[in-house]
Design an enzyme around this catalytic site. Sequence first.
Site, PDB file in Angstrom:
ATOM      1  N   CYS A  34      49.602  56.879  75.603  1.00  0.00           N
ATOM      2  CA  CYS A  34      48.794  55.818  75.394  1.00  0.00           C
ATOM      3  C   CYS A  34      48.933  55.059  76.595  1.00  0.00           C
ATOM      4  CB  CYS A  34      49.193  54.755  74.126  1.00  0.00           C
ATOM      5  SG  CYS A  34      50.872  54.117  74.322  1.00  0.00           S
ATOM      6  N   CYS A  37      52.171  53.545  77.250  1.00  0.00           N
ATOM      7  CA  CYS A  37      53.288  54.533  77.707  1.00  0.00           C
ATOM      8  C   CYS A  37      53.359  54.495  79.199  1.00  0.00           C
ATOM      9  CB  CYS A  37      52.939  55.701  77.401  1.00  0.00           C
ATOM     10  SG  CYS A  37      53.017  55.965  75.667  1.00  0.00           S
ATOM     11  N   ASP A 448      21.641  60.037  92.160  1.00  0.00           N
ATOM     12  CA  ASP A 448      21.550  61.005  93.180  1.00  0.00           C
ATOM     13  C   ASP A 448      20.042  61.233  93.168  1.00  0.00           C
ATOM     14  OD1 ASP A 448      22.083  63.087  95.026  1.00  0.00           O
ATOM     15  OD2 ASP A 448      21.984  64.353  93.428  1.00  0.00           O
ATOM     16  N   ASP A 651      24.728  65.390  89.985  1.00  0.00           N
ATOM     17  CA  ASP A 651      24.667  66.448  89.254  1.00  0.00           C
ATOM     18  C   ASP A 651      25.198  67.768  90.196  1.00  0.00           C
ATOM     19  OD1 ASP A 651      22.678  66.866  91.336  1.00  0.00           O
ATOM     20  OD2 ASP A 651      21.691  68.402  90.311  1.00  0.00           O
ATOM     21  N   ASP A 655      28.508  65.216  94.824  1.00  0.00           N
ATOM     22  CA  ASP A 655      28.451  63.797  94.090  1.00  0.00           C
ATOM     23  C   ASP A 655      29.790  63.488  93.318  1.00  0.00           C
ATOM     24  OD1 ASP A 655      25.786  63.272  94.426  1.00  0.00           O
ATOM     25  OD2 ASP A 655      25.450  64.626  92.677  1.00  0.00           O
TER      26      ASP A 655
END
Length: 763
Positions: A34, A37, A448, A651, A655
């Site tokens: 978590c 932590c 994009d 995509d 990117d």
Amino acid sequence: MATNHTTIDQEPATSLKEANGYVRKTYPVTGMSCAACAVSVESTLKTTEGVKDAGVNYATQSAWVDVDSAVKPEILQQAVRSVGYDLIIETENAQEKQAESQHHQYEALKKRTLFAALLTLPVFIIGMFLMDMPSMDMSGANWIMMVLTAPVLFWFGRNFFINAWRQALHGKANMDTLVALSTGIAFLFSAFTTFYPEFWHSRGLPAHTYFEAAAVIITLISLGKLLEERAKANTSSAIKKLIGLQPKTVHAIVEGVEQEIPVAQVQPGTLILVHPGEKIPVDGEVQSGSSYVDESMISGEPIPVQKQKGNQVFAGTVNQQGSFRFETQKVGGETVLGQIIKMVQEAQGSKAPVQKLVDKIAGIFVPVVIVISILTFAAWMLFGGDDAFTHALLTSITVLVIACPCALGLATPTAIMVGVGKGAENNILIKDAESLELAHKVNAIILDKTGTITEGKPAVSGIQWNLEVEEEQKPSYQGILYALEEQSEHPLAEAVVDKLAGEKRENIELESFESLTGRGVKAKSADKRYYIGNLQLMLELKITLPSKLEEQAKTWQQKANTVVYFADQDQVLAVIAIADKIKTTSSRAIQSLQEQGVEVYMFTGDNQQTAEAVAQDVGLKHFKAEVLPSEKADFVKELQQKGKIVAMVGDGINDSQALAQADVSIAMGKGSDIAMDVAKMTLITSDLTAIPKALNLSGKTVKTIKQNLFWAFIYNVIGIPIAAGVLFPFFGFLLDPMIAGAAMALSSVSVVTNSLRLKSTKL
């Protein structure tokens, strides 16, 4: 849009920075479950002797330390181990060892949770449904429940107690502390009652046990941790896939002879031969030969680029049909691909750990509950009269039972689970809770162009025939055009072939087909020569271009179309426009985002004219053309420095840096695997209207989480004082621990029910 970018020098995640005797080292961390932590590991490292500064990233499961060069890594490892985690200090295969450790940790947790659930089920059934049956011997039932509950707590749930103890040694408390205290005390109290039930009977009190509460708590919390571990399993897959883009071996020309050697042995100045279909291994300059190279991983553009002598080629890009030789200029981490890998690592690793809301609350809630329980015991011992100890013990236990963290632990994950499911129904795949919690705050979004706003594939947008071409001649000419483009190796030829495949045409046999490098192709049919190519070829051959076709070609070019000319030996027969079409929903999605007050930007590796035309068509004010991958990431940083919450939608591999840097990253489902791995959300539809829906879903989910936390605490706010006995002086009422357990269960039911309301909400 004019944007000034500042170049920021970055070091690889594994690098060392010498500064005043200190070096920066980065290590994988294992055992974190978590955000709290990560805070524990970070504070431990910061207080270790010889460490100047440190940071831990929960998302990447890594830690960096600015440490005195004389300090051995083993000292850092020992410090981290002392609070229940581990540091991988081996320099070789560190990532692989971390992945292996995480896999073992997940498998072990899965087994513990399964066995705990198997033992908890009969305990739950006996404790909740069979204890009041006349035929049930209560003392016998208690012994059965104790025997079944003991391994659930102290073997399958031992990590809660071990972690709580280690946290206590360092003066810290977290959710493990409350789980260990509530279940541990409930078990010890129940065990005492099982061994000595007459202690309560002699005082006229029922001998209740709470084995089922302790077992259920351990099992439910373990299940939550298991689901989280599974979600984290593939955190480093994006980097692995980026590294996989580089071939392991290359065809080097050594003393005039072709040899296959490992890419690690390639040095600047080496002559490399690239065959058709191969990936280019390193950066360099073409020396001989020609071909078309798919550079979409760098530029994002779908049309391959022609490479001839003197042109640059880049690692990770893919050669098409031709072969060529190039001289190596940059290798390893210096290549463009190496820089992309480095910057993705930096962007992911540079983000501070996000302290989850529940962990923040738990940091205050846990110690407060413990203090209240102790004060309750003390108050009853002082003012409880004849039965002071009995009442003190019961009330302090009741406080811990009613304050059990079940509802608190369920508040966020149940809302997230329903929110993720709702997103999937609307074609939005959400990878982690952090992005879902943050997306509603987004006020700047970068899109994009290619494959996001547009289809990402060149297609014929129009064919204009010469007025002198008769209607009955078109099938013949279309047959010749189809045959020419079918044999052509030019990347745009496929678009023309796809267009003409369904048209009425004749089947034509071509003679003496020839490719004209950089200009087009020519062939002969029925003693007549035909050409397809660019305007340069038409001018060179002095082929007549009718004014109507010339005007049409200029109009198309102004709208960012690529124009191809089809001609015979005398005149141009047709002009063909090819473009990457804009998606039908792009304009509506962008308008919706702007109406929500989100600033929308478009970036593309394409030219200024094309970018301007697309921006105008979809109603965008902010755009930038000819953008490199690093510039996208720099612009994201620039917006973040202005206080913006930035979302990036892309995509392609090009990117990935910006996606990693953005606060919220969204990949298009038809894009590259690497973009989807880096992104925290993926749209499995090409419809951009899913983006406003994702932002709306985020807002509704966060609202539900806040409501859940309210319900999780309202029972404690009301129940804890009653459990402590505040009503006893006035009404003689003490809250039965069983009622406290029921109230705890009711709070959990309220949280789950409220989360399920998200299913019916409209986005």
